[in-house]
Design a protein around this motif. Structure first.
Motif, PDB file in Angstrom:
ATOM      1  N   LYS A 268       0.847  -1.185   0.000  1.00  0.00           N
ATOM      2  CA  LYS A 268       0.000   0.000   0.000  1.00  0.00           C
ATOM      3  C   LYS A 268       0.893   1.248   0.000  1.00  0.00           C
ATOM      4  CE  LYS A 268      -3.874   1.992   2.475  1.00  0.00           C
ATOM      5  NZ  LYS A 268      -4.692   1.949   3.678  1.00  0.00           N
TER       6      LYS A 268
ATOM      7  N   LYS B 188       0.546   4.101  12.419  1.00  0.00           N
ATOM      8  CA  LYS B 188      -0.611   3.603  11.670  1.00  0.00           C
ATOM      9  C   LYS B 188      -0.594   2.086  11.648  1.00  0.00           C
ATOM     10  CE  LYS B 188      -1.521   7.459   8.621  1.00  0.00           C
ATOM     11  NZ  LYS B 188      -1.749   7.852   7.228  1.00  0.00           N
TER      12      LYS B 188
ATOM     13  N   HIS C 247      -1.982  -1.584  10.036  1.00  0.00           N
ATOM     14  CA  HIS C 247      -2.441  -2.197   8.791  1.00  0.00           C
ATOM     15  C   HIS C 247      -2.561  -3.699   8.990  1.00  0.00           C
ATOM     16  CE1 HIS C 247      -1.994   1.346   6.250  1.00  0.00           C
ATOM     17  NE2 HIS C 247      -0.885   1.602   6.924  1.00  0.00           N
TER      18      HIS C 247
END
Length: 115
Positions: free
Chosen positions: A5, A37, A39
Motif C-alpha cells: 500500500k 498507523k 495495517h
C-alpha cells in the motif's frame, strides 16, 4: 518484502507485529511519516509460472521479514553482519557505544539513527 500500500507500506517499511493469525498479520508502522498507523497484511497466494511442471500447486506466503533487537550488553562477544543503533536516548558512557560499534564485521555495517 512487497509494496502493498504505497506510500505507507512499501518494501522495506519497518513495522512491529501487533497480532498474527494464520491468515493475516496486524502490524504497526514503527518509523517514518506514517509512524503509528496500523495495517492488516494478508497472506499472498503464489503460483509458479513454469508450464513444464506436471502438476499445479500454490503456496500462501506472509510477506514479512523478521528482525530482532538486543541490548548493547547482550551483544558483547558477538559478531554481526549489520548493526543498527538507535541513539535517540543517550548512551550513558562512551565505552558502551564503543562496544556497540565493534559488533560489526566492517565499519560500513553500522547504521545510526539520531533524531
Amino acid at each position: 518484502m512487497r509494496s502493498l500500500k504505497p506510500p505507507e507500506l512499501y518494501k522495506g517499511t519497518r513495522c512491529v507485529v501487533v497480532n498474527c493469525s494464520p491468515k493475516v498479520a496486524e502490524v504497526e508502522i514503527a518509523v517514518g511519516a506514517h509512524k503509528g498507523k496500523r495495517h492488516f497484511i494478508p497472506r499472498i497466494r503464489l503460483k509458479p509460472t513454469d508450464t513444464q511442471l506436471l502438476f499445479k500447486f500454490q503456496r500462501r506466503h506472509l510477506p514479512l521479514r523478521p528482525c530482532f533487537a538486543m541490548t548493547i550488553n547482550k551483544a558483547q562477544g558477538q559478531t554481526l553482519k549489520c548493526v543498527g543503533l538507535d541513539l535517540r536516548q543517550h548512551v550513558f558512557t562512551h565505552g558502551v557505544l564503543y562496544v556497540a560499534l565493534l559488533r560489526t564485521e566492517s565499519k560500513d555495517s553500522s547504521l545510526l539513527q539520531m533524531e
